[in-house]
Motif scaffolding. Structure first.
Motif, PDB file in Angstrom:
ATOM      1  N   ASP A 138       0.819  -1.108   0.011  1.00 37.43           N
ATOM      2  CA  ASP A 138       0.061   0.061  -0.009  1.00 37.43           C
ATOM      3  C   ASP A 138       0.817   1.397   0.049  1.00 37.43           C
ATOM      4  O   ASP A 138       0.598   2.177  -0.683  1.00 37.43           O
ATOM      5  N   ASP A 139       1.928   1.150   0.810  1.00 41.29           N
ATOM      6  CA  ASP A 139       2.663   2.408   0.942  1.00 41.29           C
ATOM      7  C   ASP A 139       3.677   2.492  -0.484  1.00 41.29           C
ATOM      8  O   ASP A 139       3.867   3.802  -0.629  1.00 41.29           O
ATOM      9  N   ASN A 140       3.441   1.469  -1.121  1.00 41.10           N
ATOM     10  CA  ASN A 140       4.572   1.591  -2.218  1.00 41.10           C
ATOM     11  C   ASN A 140       3.990   1.487  -3.539  1.00 41.10           C
ATOM     12  O   ASN A 140       4.614   1.018  -4.848  1.00 41.10           O
ATOM     13  N   LYS A 141       2.658   1.544  -3.758  1.00 39.73           N
ATOM     14  CA  LYS A 141       1.954   1.287  -4.836  1.00 39.73           C
ATOM     15  C   LYS A 141       2.340   2.303  -6.154  1.00 39.73           C
ATOM     16  O   LYS A 141       2.012   1.948  -7.319  1.00 39.73           O
ATOM     17  N   ASN A 142       2.709   3.248  -5.651  1.00 42.52           N
ATOM     18  CA  ASN A 142       2.926   4.387  -6.539  1.00 42.52           C
ATOM     19  C   ASN A 142       4.498   4.488  -6.721  1.00 42.52           C
ATOM     20  O   ASN A 142       5.092   5.622  -7.320  1.00 42.52           O
ATOM     21  N   THR A 143       5.231   3.602  -6.092  1.00 44.21           N
ATOM     22  CA  THR A 143       6.611   3.679  -6.233  1.00 44.21           C
ATOM     23  C   THR A 143       7.059   3.073  -7.469  1.00 44.21           C
ATOM     24  O   THR A 143       7.396   1.810  -7.421  1.00 44.21           O
ATOM     25  N   VAL A 144       7.490   3.765  -8.456  1.00 42.94           N
ATOM     26  CA  VAL A 144       7.777   3.324  -9.833  1.00 42.94           C
ATOM     27  C   VAL A 144       9.239   2.638 -10.048  1.00 42.94           C
ATOM     28  O   VAL A 144      10.259   3.574  -9.234  1.00 42.94           O
ATOM     29  N   THR A 158       6.280  -1.415 -10.232  1.00 40.57           N
ATOM     30  CA  THR A 158       6.016  -0.769  -8.816  1.00 40.57           C
ATOM     31  C   THR A 158       6.461  -1.612  -7.548  1.00 40.57           C
ATOM     32  O   THR A 158       6.563  -2.746  -7.890  1.00 40.57           O
ATOM     33  N   TYR A 159       7.167  -1.005  -6.814  1.00 37.25           N
ATOM     34  CA  TYR A 159       7.652  -1.741  -5.476  1.00 37.25           C
ATOM     35  C   TYR A 159       6.308  -2.322  -4.643  1.00 37.25           C
ATOM     36  O   TYR A 159       6.159  -3.466  -4.446  1.00 37.25           O
ATOM     37  N   GLY A 160       5.033  -1.748  -5.095  1.00 38.93           N
ATOM     38  CA  GLY A 160       3.922  -2.184  -4.508  1.00 38.93           C
ATOM     39  C   GLY A 160       3.585  -3.412  -5.401  1.00 38.93           C
ATOM     40  O   GLY A 160       2.989  -4.250  -4.418  1.00 38.93           O
ATOM     41  N   MET A 161       3.767  -3.542  -6.222  1.00 35.49           N
ATOM     42  CA  MET A 161       3.549  -4.790  -7.072  1.00 35.49           C
ATOM     43  C   MET A 161       4.331  -5.921  -6.507  1.00 35.49           C
ATOM     44  O   MET A 161       3.928  -7.233  -6.482  1.00 35.49           O
ATOM     45  N   LYS A 162       5.549  -5.941  -6.244  1.00 33.17           N
ATOM     46  CA  LYS A 162       6.604  -6.811  -5.686  1.00 33.17           C
ATOM     47  C   LYS A 162       5.936  -7.249  -4.478  1.00 33.17           C
ATOM     48  O   LYS A 162       5.670  -8.391  -4.077  1.00 33.17           O
TER      49      LYS A 162
END
Length: 449
Positions: A138-144, A158-162
């Motif tokens: 959730d915190d990193n769903k926009n961290t490309v 994104t890191y959110g995907m990982k």
């Protein structure tokens, strides 16, 4: 003096307590007590005897030391427990201990109790791990960041995907444990070859009653043992879970490489030492330990499978093996789940490196997007692929940015303006449905716990 690392280095107190000698003995005594109560309930032994057996079925009276002392003479563990329990019972109650049972009735049923406790600990840890991963997602769903296939830069992700991907997998491991638990944690009082002959017409009733008392489901059929496909499944589930933790650890180790350094383990420079000779080192030692111990857990799968084909109604080849692999697999898996939680809860991000790596190919990672946009503009997909591939190879060979090469390509400029090309080249705007996918995982996860 301690020898095995589990004794002093690896493992948590909670899981060690499940498998330590006194608790194992206590669980076997509880099975003996349940057996006596079931038989008294069916008028097979006096109720007074069953009550006395139950009152003394405790390590307060039957000690590990006394059982070991008897076993040195008898060379039989369960017979030693039976004798140690019988001798502390008042009157003639000791005469009724273990009536109608065989050793493995006690071993397998008590192991089911150990498995239940172990699985509850593991599920608790895995639930916490899932929740930790979901928060990171959730915190990193926009961290490309750059996505890699075959170790090569592929497309933005994104890191959110990982983190969401791992959370979903850990949740499946919890589901597998729940499914396995139903088959593994069963009660068994079926006698020497599974026929319960010694208990006559009341055999099945005793078998079911003992399981009810202990909160287990009675095994439908057995020979002298609960069939070891159940135990093999359990070990395979633990090994599968270990492989998930290894997957997480390997990714973090790779992303902590000096030349990448996008994320990594926390490091306390005031206390922690990375190397005895290289003062600058800050190594991913916890993730490496997770990977190393996971190999040991996975190695237990083969002996667990080989424990299933026993001779006839059973032989003893599984016994010595299980004394090692069952406690160790539970203790070691529990330990590396805790290590994984430690790593993830203290994970360090390096945003400048994440951004740097995203652009390290001078835009080559956007080639797919060019092909897709050209196809939408009316060029056939195969033709668009060939045009963009030619541009990509030229950019790579001449160490130029893909944008610079594309801007000089008339076949592309016919369909895409300079502003179009600028937009296409931005990797932050080419993450597809990743945010929605992560949100779907987060929404779905509300029904997991």
């Amino acid at each position: 003096m301690a020898i095995h690392p589990i004794e002093f280095r690896y493992g948590t107190e909670e899981m060690r307590n499940v498998w330590e000698s006194e608790n194992k003995l206590q669980k076997m005594l509880e099975v003996e007590a349940a057996l006596a109560q079931a038989e008294a309930n069916l008028n097979l032994i006096p109720k007074e005897a069953a009550d006395e057996i139950s009152s003394k079925a405790s390590t307060e009276y039957v000690t590990v030391e006394r059982v070991a002392e008897i076993e040195r003479q008898t060379n039989h563990d369960i017979a030693s427990i039976v004798k140690a329990l019988a001798e502390v019972c008042k009157g003639d109650a000791g005469e009724y201990v273990h009536f109608g049972a065989t050793s493995n009735d006690i071993i397998d049923t008590s192991q089911s109790l150990l498995f239940k406790d172990s699985i509850e600990i593991l599920k608790g840890r895995l639930t916490e791990l899932t929740e930790t991963l979901l928060k990171l997602a959730d915190d990193n769903k926009n961290t490309v960041c750059i996505g890699r296939t075959h170790g090569q830069h592929a497309l933005p992700t994104t890191y959110g995907m990982k983190f969401a991907l791992w959370a979903d997998e850990v949740h499946r491991q919890i589901e597998r444990l729940n499914e396995c638990k139903e088959r593994l944690c069963v009660g068994m009082v079926t006698g020497a070859v599974g026929t319960i002959a010694a208990l006559g017409d009341e055999g099945l009733a005793v078998h079911k009653k003992v399981s009810t008392i202990l909160g287990l489901n009675p095994v439908l059929i057995s020979n002298q043992v609960v069939q070891r496909d159940n135990h093999a499944e359990f070990i395979m589930d633990l090994a599968n879970t270990a492989s998930t933790l290894d997957k997480i650890a390997v990714e973090i180790r790779n992303l902590q490489r000096t030349e990448i350094k996008e994320i990594g383990e926390s490091f306390d420079p005031e206390k922690q030492v990375g190397s005895s000779t290289m003062p600058h080192k800050m190594n991913p030692i916890t993730a490496e330990r997770i990977s190393g111990i996971s190999r040991v857990i996975r190695a237990y799968v083969v002996p667990a499978l080989e424990n299933n084909p026993l001779w006839h109604e059973r032989d003893l080849t599984n016994s010595s093996c299980e004394r090692i692999i069952l406690p160790e697999a539970c203790i070691l898996l529990d330990y590396i789940i805790v290590l994984t939680l430690k790593v993830l809860k203290n994970l360090v991000f390096y945003p400048e490196n994440i951004e740097k790596d995203l652009n390290i190919t001078n835009g080559l990672i956007m080639a797919e997007r060019f092909m897709a946009e050209l196809t939408r503009k009316g060029i056939g997909r195969q033709t668009a692929y060939a045009i963009v591939r030619e541009c990509s190879l030229k950019a790579n060979a001449e160490n130029k940015g893909l944008r610079d090469v594309v801007l000089l390509k008339d076949e592309i400029r016919k369909y895409l303006s300079e502003d179009d090309i600028k937009e296409i080249m931005d990797p932050h705007t080419y993450i597809g449905s990743s945010v929605e996918i992560v949100n779907n995982v987060l929404e779905e996860s509300k029904g997991w716990f």
